[in-house]
Design a protein around this motif. Structure first.
Motif, short mmCIF file in Angstrom:
data_model
loop_
_atom_site.label_atom_id
_atom_site.label_comp_id
_atom_site.label_asym_id
_atom_site.label_seq_id
_atom_site.Cartn_x
_atom_site.Cartn_y
_atom_site.Cartn_z
N LEU A 59 0.82 -1.22 0.00
CA LEU A 59 0.00 0.00 0.00
C LEU A 59 0.85 1.27 0.00
CD1 LEU A 59 -2.75 1.37 0.09
CD2 LEU A 59 -2.73 1.10 2.58
N PRO A 60 1.90 1.37 0.82
CA PRO A 60 2.73 2.60 0.76
C PRO A 60 3.33 2.85 -0.61
CG PRO A 60 3.20 1.38 2.78
CD PRO A 60 2.34 0.49 1.93
N THR A 61 3.71 1.79 -1.31
CA THR A 61 4.28 1.95 -2.64
C THR A 61 3.25 2.49 -3.62
OG1 THR A 61 5.88 0.17 -2.28
CG2 THR A 61 5.37 0.73 -4.56
N PHE A 62 2.02 1.96 -3.56
CA PHE A 62 0.95 2.47 -4.43
C PHE A 62 0.68 3.95 -4.14
CE2 PHE A 62 -0.53 -2.09 -4.62
CZ PHE A 62 -0.31 -2.24 -5.99
N LEU A 63 0.65 4.31 -2.86
CA LEU A 63 0.36 5.70 -2.49
C LEU A 63 1.47 6.63 -2.94
CD1 LEU A 63 -1.07 5.08 1.10
CD2 LEU A 63 -2.35 5.77 -0.95
N TYR A 64 2.73 6.22 -2.77
CA TYR A 64 3.82 7.08 -3.21
C TYR A 64 3.83 7.22 -4.72
CZ TYR A 64 8.21 9.28 -4.11
OH TYR A 64 9.14 10.17 -4.58
N ALA A 65 3.56 6.13 -5.43
CA ALA A 65 3.53 6.19 -6.89
C ALA A 65 2.50 7.20 -7.38
CB ALA A 65 3.23 4.81 -7.47
N LEU A 66 1.42 7.35 -6.63
CA LEU A 66 0.36 8.28 -7.01
C LEU A 66 0.74 9.73 -6.72
CD1 LEU A 66 -2.63 8.41 -8.03
CD2 LEU A 66 -3.31 8.35 -5.61
N LEU A 67 1.48 9.94 -5.63
CA LEU A 67 1.70 11.30 -5.13
C LEU A 67 3.14 11.80 -5.27
CD1 LEU A 67 -0.36 10.96 -1.83
CD2 LEU A 67 -1.06 12.20 -3.89
N GLY A 68 4.13 10.90 -5.42
CA GLY A 68 5.53 11.29 -5.42
C GLY A 68 5.94 12.03 -6.67
N SER A 69 6.94 12.92 -6.52
CA SER A 69 7.42 13.70 -7.66
C SER A 69 8.67 13.10 -8.30
CB SER A 69 7.71 15.13 -7.22
OG SER A 69 8.74 15.17 -6.24
N SER A 70 9.13 11.95 -7.78
CA SER A 70 10.31 11.29 -8.34
C SER A 70 9.88 10.13 -9.22
CB SER A 70 11.21 10.77 -7.21
OG SER A 70 12.26 9.98 -7.74
N ARG A 71 10.53 9.98 -10.36
CA ARG A 71 10.21 8.89 -11.26
C ARG A 71 10.70 7.54 -10.75
NH1 ARG A 71 8.96 10.45 -16.66
NH2 ARG A 71 9.15 12.70 -17.02
N CYS A 72 11.84 7.54 -10.08
CA CYS A 72 12.53 6.28 -9.79
C CYS A 72 12.63 5.94 -8.31
CB CYS A 72 13.96 6.32 -10.37
SG CYS A 72 14.02 6.52 -12.15
N LEU A 73 12.21 6.83 -7.42
CA LEU A 73 12.38 6.55 -5.99
C LEU A 73 11.57 5.33 -5.58
CD1 LEU A 73 13.76 7.66 -3.42
CD2 LEU A 73 11.62 8.83 -2.92
N SER A 296 19.18 13.21 -6.47
CA SER A 296 20.35 12.74 -7.23
C SER A 296 19.93 12.01 -8.49
CB SER A 296 21.23 11.85 -6.35
OG SER A 296 20.53 10.68 -5.96
N LEU A 297 18.87 11.21 -8.41
CA LEU A 297 18.39 10.49 -9.59
C LEU A 297 17.71 11.44 -10.57
CD1 LEU A 297 16.99 7.23 -7.97
CD2 LEU A 297 19.13 7.52 -9.20
N ALA A 298 16.97 12.42 -10.05
CA ALA A 298 16.30 13.37 -10.94
C ALA A 298 17.32 14.21 -11.70
CB ALA A 298 15.37 14.28 -10.12
N SER A 299 18.45 14.54 -11.05
CA SER A 299 19.46 15.36 -11.73
C SER A 299 20.06 14.64 -12.94
CB SER A 299 20.57 15.72 -10.74
OG SER A 299 21.29 14.57 -10.33
N LEU A 300 20.07 13.31 -12.90
CA LEU A 300 20.58 12.56 -14.04
C LEU A 300 19.69 12.72 -15.27
CD1 LEU A 300 21.62 9.24 -12.22
CD2 LEU A 300 23.08 11.15 -12.89
N ARG A 301 18.42 13.05 -15.03
CA ARG A 301 17.48 13.27 -16.14
C ARG A 301 17.26 14.77 -16.38
NH1 ARG A 301 13.81 8.79 -17.03
NH2 ARG A 301 14.27 7.05 -15.64
N LYS A 302 18.06 15.60 -15.70
CA LYS A 302 17.92 17.05 -15.78
C LYS A 302 16.53 17.48 -15.33
CE LYS A 302 21.43 17.54 -19.38
NZ LYS A 302 21.77 18.06 -20.72
N GLU A 303 16.05 16.83 -14.28
CA GLU A 303 14.76 17.16 -13.69
C GLU A 303 14.97 17.51 -12.22
OE1 GLU A 303 12.05 14.09 -16.41
OE2 GLU A 303 12.48 13.63 -14.30
N ARG A 304 13.89 17.91 -11.55
CA ARG A 304 13.97 18.21 -10.13
C ARG A 304 12.77 17.58 -9.43
NH1 ARG A 304 14.82 24.30 -8.60
NH2 ARG A 304 15.18 23.24 -6.61
N VAL A 305 12.98 17.18 -8.19
CA VAL A 305 11.86 16.73 -7.38
C VAL A 305 11.35 17.92 -6.58
CG1 VAL A 305 12.69 14.36 -7.22
CG2 VAL A 305 13.37 16.00 -5.48
N ASN A 306 10.09 17.87 -6.23
CA ASN A 306 9.46 18.93 -5.45
C ASN A 306 9.49 18.55 -3.98
OD1 ASN A 306 7.63 20.60 -4.09
ND2 ASN A 306 6.35 20.86 -5.91
#
Length: 580
Positions: A59-73, A296-306
């Motif tokens: 359940l925590p993984t599903f919830l984070y996938a819905l709300l998180g701003s990181s693609r890979c976390l 750190s992972l977002a920077s590899l894609r030239k993105e930012r997390v919120n």
């Protein structure tokens, strides 16, 4: 914009294609290969039954996938959170396994609430006030504590749970005479296999013409290989019966039964008072580690997390862990790195991993019955080994001794006392260093470079100075915390230059000045006039000049002046000296 459209997942899926889904599926499966044994190991590290680590990844993984701003976390059980949890609950002396789990669930709930409160207060930039050396010192010491705590499984000895580093070390030394040699052989063998799969095997499989997705899956299959290989070895040779090798035992199949956890649950304010500090520290470390990994992972894609969105996502995920009847969680560095390397494009990869966990709970749990605890201990040890950052000590020692001292102080505070005290020491040191640096800005006496209009530090460059004029540059805004330091520096320079007639304060780096600083500078001008020295300003920025115009300082500065440039100040004062 509707609520659904505002969700980060909707943004990620806006241009989603079949190729992206295939990559996410592959990444999700690869991550689950690492995640399943790691979750069980981290559950044991937290003092919880192994299946609760798997519950923590649904359940925590599903919830984070819905709300998180990181693609890979990849969120779920994490080593740091697990060891803090075990230490905190052990201090409460729970009287039964059910009470232990109940405490863990309450800590998950409180940690989630603290994270949501931080989101409400928009404290997403909180991590900027905790220095990297302090975090490095804490994580290195925590990694050593975690590794030491898992040696009991590798050695096959019984020692208490929730002990600090020193207590665990003494208990292990006393238990060396009781080492179970078959268990030790399995544990050491598992470590060697895991090392081989991480260091050498990926290069080997690249020599074969295999699809990329299969290479990635095989390269990350080390934990699963040792899990099923060791379980088969113990089952065939019956080592749990003939040699006393401790095994995982029965894992209840199916999804969690929450009846036992939530029966009779009520708001226990007194209990929450006891759990508030560890829950807050867990929430803080959850955010710090997760945002560090995600950024750190977002920077590899030239993105930012919120950061503020991450507070919301992690808070809801921890509440999801509480609802699931399991323990607190955070983003995992190792699993997130695997997700990125495996080509995950969106949080759908995490959803696929959660589905694999559900499938494991429904179908595969009987296969783990004969799994030696030594193997799970080895998996945890090898997972956290990379957290020990020895090189950071040398780097900080070369760059800034204060950072090195703060790193070492945090490191030893964790080892000598416990992880909670170590976190507090690290936070306090970060604040102390921040205040010290803010109150001790860099100040330089400057001189002219040749015949040019450039002025540089007299200690670093060959410059020309005038014995009657002291030009001083402050490389920081001036406010209540540093104005006394600046004043002391100026007065010391005046004492060191007995022929000085003018002091020019260069404000090119000053972007702000507060009321305390204005009053102090006015008083400084008066002190200097009493000694025959005139106080001037130069290169005052527009916003600062606007502030000064709203005060009486410009009038009180007279006969001192405010010059547009340092060059203008030096030439004008030199001419007035000649005319005088």
């Amino acid at each position: 914009m509707t609520l659904l459209q505002s969700l980060p997942l909707t943004h990620f899926l806006k241009h989603y294609r079949l190729e992206s889904f295939v990559r996410d599926c592959v990444a999700g499966i690869v991550v689950s290969i690492v995640m399943i044994p790691q979750c069980m190991g981290y559950a044991l590290l937290a003092g919880m039954p192994a299946e609760y680590g798997l519950y923590c990844a649904i359940l925590p993984t599903f919830l984070y996938a819905l709300l998180g701003s990181s693609r890979c976390l990849s969120v779920g059980p994490a080593a740091l959170i697990s060891i803090i949890l075990a230490s905190s609950i052990a201090a409460l002396n729970p009287q039964s396994d059910a009470q232990y789990i109940f405490y863990a669930v309450n800590i998950s709930f409180l940690a989630g609430m603290f994270l949501l409160l931080m989101r409400l207060l928009r404290l997403g930039n909180l991590t900027n006030y905790i220095s990297t050396p302090v975090i490095s010192g804490f994580t290195s010491a925590a990694a050593l504590t975690i590794m030491l705590s898992q040696l009991k499984h590798v050695l096959g000895v019984e020692i208490g749970a929730g002990l600090d580093f020193g207590e665990t070390l003494r208990a292990l030394i006393r238990s060396l005479v009781e080492v179970n040699w078959p268990t030790l052989s399995i544990g050491v063998g598992a470590c060697l296999v895991l090392w081989y799969f991480k260091a050498l095997f990926p290069a080997l499989i690249k020599t074969f013409s295999l699809p990329t997705w299969l290479q990635q899956a095989l390269g990350k299959s080390g934990p699963m290989v040792v899990v099923f290989g060791a379980a088969a070895l113990v089952a065939v040779l019956q080592l749990d019966q003939t040699s006393g090798v401790a095994v995982l035992g029965n894992i209840p199949p199916g999804l969690p039964d929450l009846t036992a956890v939530w029966t009779g649950f009520s708001m226990d304010i007194e209990l929450w008072k006891q759990l508030a500090l560890p829950a807050f520290l867990i929430a803080l470390m959850c955010f710090i580690t997760s945002i560090a990994v995600g950024s750190s992972l977002a920077s590899l894609r030239k993105e930012r997390v919120n950061p503020n969105q991450e507070l919301l996502a992690l808070g809801i995920a921890n509440l999801g862990a509480a609802v699931s009847g399991t323990f607190a969680l955070a983003g995992s560095l190792s699993r997130s790195a695997v997700s990125h390397q495996a080509g995950a494009e969106t949080p759908i990869a995490s959803v696929i991993s959660a589905l694999c966990i559900i499938l494991t709970l429904l179908v595969l749990t009987p296969l783990f019955y004969s799994l030696p605890l030594a193997v799970l201990g080895a998996i945890v040890i090898m997972s956290v080994f990379s957290m020990i950052d020895i090189a950071q000590v040398g780097r900080c020692w070369k760059l800034n001794r204060a950072d090195a001292y703060s790193l070492l102080a945090t490191f030893f505070a964790v080892l000598v006392f416990n992880i909670e005290i170590g976190i507090c020491v690290g936070i306090i040191l970060s604040i102390v260093l921040l205040v010290h640096r803010a109150s001790h800005p860099h100040i330089a006496v400057v001189g002219r470079v040749g015949e040019s209009a450039h002025f540089r530090n007299v200690e670093r460059h060959d410059v020309v100075t005038d014995e009657s004029i002291i030009a001083i540059r402050v490389d920081e805004s001036i406010y209540f915390s540093n104005v006394q330091f600046i004043e002391d520096f100026i007065l010391e320079q005046c004492s060191a230059h007995p022929h000085a007639e003018h002091v020019v304060l260069i404000c090119s780096s000053v972007s702000f000045i507060d009321a305390t600083a204005v009053d102090a500078l006015e008083q400084l001008g008066e002190k200097l006039r009493e000694t025959g020295i005139t106080f001037h300003l130069a290169e005052v920025k527009g916003p600062v000049m606007d502030q000064l115009k709203r005060t009486e300082m410009i009038e009180r500065l007279k006969p001192g002046q405010i010059f547009f440039t340092v060059d203008e100040a030096m030439r004008s004062l030199a001419v007035s000296k000649q005319n005088g």
